[in-house]
Design an enzyme around this catalytic site. Structure first.
Site, PDB file in Angstrom:
ATOM      1  N   GLN A 100      -6.763   5.481  -5.461  1.00  0.00           N
ATOM      2  CA  GLN A 100      -6.578   6.907  -5.729  1.00  0.00           C
ATOM      3  C   GLN A 100      -7.933   7.530  -6.073  1.00  0.00           C
ATOM      4  OE1 GLN A 100      -3.838   8.834  -5.376  1.00  0.00           O
ATOM      5  NE2 GLN A 100      -2.817   7.071  -4.473  1.00  0.00           N
ATOM      6  N   ASP A 139      -1.767  -0.689   5.952  1.00  0.00           N
ATOM      7  CA  ASP A 139      -2.000  -0.114   7.280  1.00  0.00           C
ATOM      8  C   ASP A 139      -3.457  -0.153   7.713  1.00  0.00           C
ATOM      9  OD1 ASP A 139      -2.469   1.897   5.226  1.00  0.00           O
ATOM     10  OD2 ASP A 139      -2.783   3.284   6.899  1.00  0.00           O
ATOM     11  N   ASP A 179      -0.125   5.116   0.712  1.00  0.00           N
ATOM     12  CA  ASP A 179      -0.313   6.170   1.705  1.00  0.00           C
ATOM     13  C   ASP A 179      -0.424   5.602   3.116  1.00  0.00           C
ATOM     14  OD1 ASP A 179      -0.367   8.319  -0.195  1.00  0.00           O
ATOM     15  OD2 ASP A 179      -2.338   7.607  -0.794  1.00  0.00           O
ATOM     16  N   ASP A 184       0.857  -1.183   0.000  1.00  0.00           N
ATOM     17  CA  ASP A 184       0.000   0.000   0.000  1.00  0.00           C
ATOM     18  C   ASP A 184       0.893   1.232   0.000  1.00  0.00           C
ATOM     19  OD1 ASP A 184      -2.432   1.618   0.493  1.00  0.00           O
ATOM     20  OD2 ASP A 184      -1.537   1.887   2.483  1.00  0.00           O
ATOM     21  N   LYS A 207      -9.474  -1.490  -3.527  1.00  0.00           N
ATOM     22  CA  LYS A 207      -9.359  -2.267  -2.300  1.00  0.00           C
ATOM     23  C   LYS A 207     -10.538  -1.937  -1.372  1.00  0.00           C
ATOM     24  CE  LYS A 207      -5.245  -0.541  -1.603  1.00  0.00           C
ATOM     25  NZ  LYS A 207      -3.955  -0.151  -1.007  1.00  0.00           N
ATOM     26  N   CYS A 235     -16.403  -1.073  -8.192  1.00  0.00           N
ATOM     27  CA  CYS A 235     -15.515  -1.702  -9.157  1.00  0.00           C
ATOM     28  C   CYS A 235     -14.859  -2.927  -8.532  1.00  0.00           C
ATOM     29  CB  CYS A 235     -14.449  -0.708  -9.612  1.00  0.00           C
ATOM     30  SG  CYS A 235     -13.348  -0.171  -8.278  1.00  0.00           S
TER      31      CYS A 235
END
Length: 222
Positions: A54, A135, A12, A10, A110, A106
């Site tokens: 995103q 995280d 961010d 991952d 995730k 979609c």
């Protein structure tokens, strides 16, 4: 052609310090333990692939083209610690978005596993012997849906803790450095040797500069 193992990451708050919806390369900084962790993982010679939601694209907060600068900066950051970013796969969708064709459910966002499945196909990765590090439990669920071993970095970003059989991490650590030590010391990494003569970091179709693989979601809902 033989499959290899891979490590999915991952972005961010796992690799980078959390700056919400950031696409400014100047604000990108490694999170604690990431520099040393990436340096350690690079010694394994396995593809390191970022899997990132995103939603800022669907929400109209930035243009998709801004992610090119993010990707390029991230690749340089990897290089600065002796690692190589093999691919950057991202989902642009969000059900509450303002961009009509991206405002949908979609299979790539995730906790769905679409991006991992696509990355695995393009990089010839055996998911059942690979790892997903994140995280929050959405990262864990995506990894489990793809049949990966999962590591949760318990840094305070998961606040809901919604339970479920796919949302239980195989391992919980305090930071990225601990996650890297867990993977680096795992004997199972010797189970699938690299395919001699192939460059796994370049196994997916390259961009025009010949070095980086950046892939937006292309599921049927796109």
């Amino acid at each position: 052609m033989a499959l290899t193992q891979g490590i999915f990451l991952d972005k961010d708050s796992t690799l980078l310090e959390d700056v919400p919806y950031n696409v400014n390369p100047a604000l990108m900084r490694f999170a604690p333990g990431v520099a040393s962790g990436l340096r350690r993982l690079s010694k394994l010679g396995l593809p390191l692939i970022v899997i990132s939601n995103q939603p800022g694209v669907a929400l109209g907060l930035f243009e998709e083209s801004a992610l090119e600068r993010v990707h390029n900066r991230l690749a340089r950051m990897f290089e600065s610690v002796g690692a190589r970013l093999a691919g950057f796969y991202y989902c642009r969708h969000h059900p509450a978005g303002v961009v009509p064709h991206l405002s949908t459910l979609c299979t790539c966002r995730k906790p769905q596993a679409g991006l991992l499945l696509r990355a695995a196909e393009e990089h010839r990765i055996d998911l059942s012997s690979s790892w997903m590090i994140g995280d929050i439990l959405n990262d864990v669920e995506a990894g489990r849906r793809a049949d990966c071993e999962t590591i949760l970095i318990n840094n305070g970003n998961e606040t809901e803790w919604t339970a479920g059989p796919l949302r239980t991490p195989h391992h919980v650590v305090d930071d990225f450095d601990q996650a890297s030590k867990l993977i680096f010391g795992n004997d199972a990494l010797k189970a699938i040797p690299l395919d001699p003569g192939s460059d796994i970091a370049n196994s997916a179709p390259p961009l025009a500069d010949g070095n980086l693989t950046r892939v937006a979601c292309q599921c049927q809902c796109a």
